[in-house]
Design an enzyme around this catalytic site. Structure first.
Site, short mmCIF file in Angstrom:
data_model
loop_
_atom_site.label_atom_id
_atom_site.label_comp_id
_atom_site.label_asym_id
_atom_site.label_seq_id
_atom_site.Cartn_x
_atom_site.Cartn_y
_atom_site.Cartn_z
N GLY A 109 -23.62 24.38 22.77
CA GLY A 109 -23.73 24.73 21.42
C GLY A 109 -24.99 24.44 20.75
O GLY A 109 -25.73 23.62 21.11
N ARG A 134 -23.76 28.84 27.60
CA ARG A 134 -22.97 28.21 28.69
C ARG A 134 -23.17 28.76 30.06
O ARG A 134 -23.27 30.04 30.29
CB ARG A 134 -21.71 27.89 28.27
CG ARG A 134 -21.42 27.73 26.77
CD ARG A 134 -20.73 26.47 26.48
NE ARG A 134 -20.32 26.70 25.04
CZ ARG A 134 -20.41 25.71 23.95
NH1 ARG A 134 -21.00 24.50 24.64
NH2 ARG A 134 -20.13 25.76 23.00
N ASP A 147 -23.64 16.10 26.24
CA ASP A 147 -23.20 15.65 27.67
C ASP A 147 -23.21 16.48 28.70
O ASP A 147 -23.81 16.10 29.97
CB ASP A 147 -21.74 14.80 27.63
CG ASP A 147 -21.72 13.57 26.75
OD1 ASP A 147 -23.10 13.03 26.61
OD2 ASP A 147 -21.02 13.23 26.48
N THR A 182 -26.10 18.09 19.35
CA THR A 182 -24.72 18.60 18.89
C THR A 182 -24.28 18.45 17.62
O THR A 182 -24.55 17.21 17.42
CB THR A 182 -23.75 18.20 19.98
OG1 THR A 182 -22.60 18.58 19.48
CG2 THR A 182 -23.92 16.70 20.17
N ASP A 242 -21.56 17.62 16.86
CA ASP A 242 -20.20 16.88 17.16
C ASP A 242 -20.44 15.31 16.99
O ASP A 242 -19.48 14.72 16.89
CB ASP A 242 -19.57 17.18 18.18
CG ASP A 242 -19.15 18.73 18.40
OD1 ASP A 242 -19.14 19.56 17.54
OD2 ASP A 242 -19.15 19.26 19.76
N ASP A 286 -20.73 13.46 19.37
CA ASP A 286 -19.79 12.89 20.23
C ASP A 286 -20.50 12.43 21.54
O ASP A 286 -20.02 12.33 22.59
CB ASP A 286 -18.90 13.86 20.52
CG ASP A 286 -19.51 15.23 21.13
OD1 ASP A 286 -20.51 15.39 21.20
OD2 ASP A 286 -18.64 15.99 21.84
N ARG A 303 -15.16 19.63 18.45
CA ARG A 303 -14.33 19.89 19.68
C ARG A 303 -13.35 18.58 19.40
O ARG A 303 -12.53 18.66 18.90
CB ARG A 303 -15.50 19.41 20.73
CG ARG A 303 -15.23 20.22 22.09
CD ARG A 303 -15.96 19.85 23.13
NE ARG A 303 -17.19 20.54 22.89
CZ ARG A 303 -18.00 21.27 23.72
NH1 ARG A 303 -17.25 21.82 24.94
NH2 ARG A 303 -19.01 21.87 23.59
P1 ADP Z 1 -22.75 20.35 25.90
O1 ADP Z 1 -24.00 20.36 26.57
O2 ADP Z 1 -22.95 20.79 24.36
O3 ADP Z 1 -21.76 19.26 26.50
P2 ADP Z 1 -21.40 22.05 27.77
O4 ADP Z 1 -20.40 21.08 28.15
O5 ADP Z 1 -20.85 23.55 27.50
O6 ADP Z 1 -22.18 21.74 26.48
O7 ADP Z 1 -22.43 22.23 28.98
C1 ADP Z 1 -23.52 22.82 28.75
C2 ADP Z 1 -23.92 23.52 30.13
O8 ADP Z 1 -24.38 22.14 30.92
C3 ADP Z 1 -23.02 24.13 30.98
O9 ADP Z 1 -22.68 25.44 30.41
C4 ADP Z 1 -23.43 24.11 32.43
O10 ADP Z 1 -24.36 25.06 32.43
C5 ADP Z 1 -24.01 22.60 31.89
N1 ADP Z 1 -23.28 21.57 32.81
C6 ADP Z 1 -22.16 21.13 32.21
N2 ADP Z 1 -21.31 20.38 32.98
C7 ADP Z 1 -22.22 20.36 34.33
C8 ADP Z 1 -21.86 19.47 35.24
N3 ADP Z 1 -21.06 18.66 35.56
N4 ADP Z 1 -22.99 19.60 36.16
C9 ADP Z 1 -23.99 20.51 36.06
N5 ADP Z 1 -24.21 21.26 35.00
C10 ADP Z 1 -23.36 21.10 34.03
O1 F6P Z 2 -20.14 21.60 20.29
C1 F6P Z 2 -20.46 22.10 19.27
C2 F6P Z 2 -19.28 23.05 19.04
O2 F6P Z 2 -19.43 23.95 17.78
C3 F6P Z 2 -17.63 22.54 18.65
O3 F6P Z 2 -17.71 21.70 17.28
C4 F6P Z 2 -16.93 23.59 19.03
O4 F6P Z 2 -15.69 23.15 19.45
C5 F6P Z 2 -17.42 24.17 20.04
O5 F6P Z 2 -19.18 24.07 19.99
C6 F6P Z 2 -17.62 25.93 20.12
O6 F6P Z 2 -18.17 26.38 20.99
P1 F6P Z 2 -18.29 28.06 21.26
O7 F6P Z 2 -19.72 28.32 20.55
O8 F6P Z 2 -18.35 28.19 22.54
O9 F6P Z 2 -17.21 28.67 20.66
#
Ligand code: ADP
Ligand code: F6P
Length: 324
Positions: free
Chosen positions: A15, A76, A107, A129, A131, A133, A175
């Site tokens: 995000g 993503r 993360d 982020t 969040d 978090d 989230r």
């Molecule tokens: P955030 O980085 O905000 O936690 P996401 O969880 O959507 O957001 O992760 C962002 C991107 O990071 C994912 O779309 C993917 O490309 C990559 N990613 C997430 N989890 C993994 C993982 N276990 N191993 C490798 N890449 C990952």
């Molecule tokens: O991680 C940031 C965030 O805005 C969260 O607060 C929310 O749950 C999520 O992203 C929404 O994601 P998307 O843009 O995929 O709807």
């Protein structure tokens, strides 16, 4: 520890968050200042796999520090969890001469960064982020702007809610984490703050409290509901039916993720971006930058991912004492 960095890549992933542009600007300018070439990777890991990569100079990041969103776009990329796709990602970095990479995200994005580090691309993560978090750090890029936006929105809803003597349920993002809800609830003097971490789903207690407070002459009742708890519209219907008090739900949504970053988001994001490049220059890899007790520090990515974060208990207890 890796070798000297000649070309550094930067991407934003997950995000978007206000302040990401300040971090990108800091990465680009710090690297250029050290004589390192910079390549911007568009749309996170998705853009890396598509080789959507552009050269960046000092001018490509002018006039962006005050803008929300991310000029590198974000996405993503679910397939990046697969080992063979990560091999391809590392191969593409090598093909473009990228021997150092700054990953700005949460993360999930750091897991991708660790996978690339394991494959020989020196990587450093920057917590981005709204969040808040990410366990290893007290600050994440975008939280301050998001919570200020949410707070202003709740103030507005409160004006109309009081005028109509209504109960308002206002749902904020985060989230599964309740940090935005907690901060917003304290800043807005909400009667209730519902978070995944603390809410016991005892709606009857809330209903009793609304009736009790209305009988004491209270003109409004503000409930801040965290996204992870959700069901704000359903809750509004049930509360209205049980209390007879008109109840409305407002889901703030994506407005929280946009807008011009606050001073804290501009300054801390700039510092995170600079520190990430300093780490790469020093030969570090598989690290994430963080703010702890006012100090800018860094952690091993796996160590950081293993940490746990909870709501601040003192602040949560305080929010109850101040609202009842
Ligand atoms: P955030 O980085 O905000 O936690 P996401 O969880 O959507 O957001 O992760 C962002 C991107 O990071 C994912 O779309 C993917 O490309 C990559 N990613 C997430 N989890 C993994 C993982 N276990 N191993 C490798 N890449 C990952
Ligand atoms: O991680 C940031 C965030 O805005 C969260 O607060 C929310 O749950 C999520 O992203 C929404 O994601 P998307 O843009 O995929 O709807």
């Amino acid at each position: 520890m890796g070798n000297k960095i000649n070309t550094l890549g930067v991407l934003t992933s997950g995000g978007d968050a206000p302040g990401m542009n300040a971090a990108i600007r800091a990465v680009v300018r710090t690297a250029l200042h050290a004589g390192i070439k910079v390549k911007g990777i568009l749309r996170g890991y998705a853009g890396l796999l598509e080789e959507d990569i552009m050269d960046m100079d000092a001018k490509s990041v002018s006039d962006i520090i005050q803008r929300g969103g991310t000029v590198l776009y974000t996405a993503r990329c679910p397939e990046f969890v697969h080992s063979e796709i990560q091999d391809r990602g590392a191969e593409i970095c090598r093909k473009h001469g990228i021997d150092g990479l700054v990953v700005i995200g949460g993360d999930g994005s750091f897991k991708g960064a660790a996978a690339l580090a394991k494959r020989g691309v020196n990587t450093v993560g920057v917590p981005g982020t709204i969040d808040l978090d990410i366990a290893c750090t007290d600050y994440t890029i975008g939280f301050d702007t998001a919570v200020n936006t949410a707070m202003e929105t709740v103030d507005r809803v409160r004006d109309t809610s009081t005028s109509h003597e209504r109960c308002s349920i206002i749902e904020v993002m985060g989230r599964m984490a309740g940090h935005i809800a907690l901060w917003c609830g304290i800043a807005n003097g909400a009667e209730e703050i519902l978070t995944v971490e603390r809410y016991d789903y005892d709606e009857q207690r809330i209903i009793n409290s609304i009736i009790e407070k209305r009988n004491l002459g209270k003109k409004h009742y503000i409930i801040i509901n965290a996204e992870g708890v959700g069901d704000s519209n359903g809750m509004a219907k049930r509360i209205e039916a049980a209390t007879g008090m008109e109840t409305r739900a407002t889901i703030i949504g994506y407005a929280q993720r946009g807008g011009s970053p606050t001073v804290m988001d501009r300054v801390y994001a700039s510092t995170f971006g600079t520190k990430a490049v300093d780490l790469l220059i020093s030969g570090a890899s598989n690290r994430v930058v963080a703010l702890n007790n006012g100090q800018f520090v860094d952690y091993d990515i796996q160590e950081a991912l293993a940490m746990k974060k909870d709501l601040n208990q003192y602040m949560y207890d305080m929010s109850i004492r101040l609202s009842r």
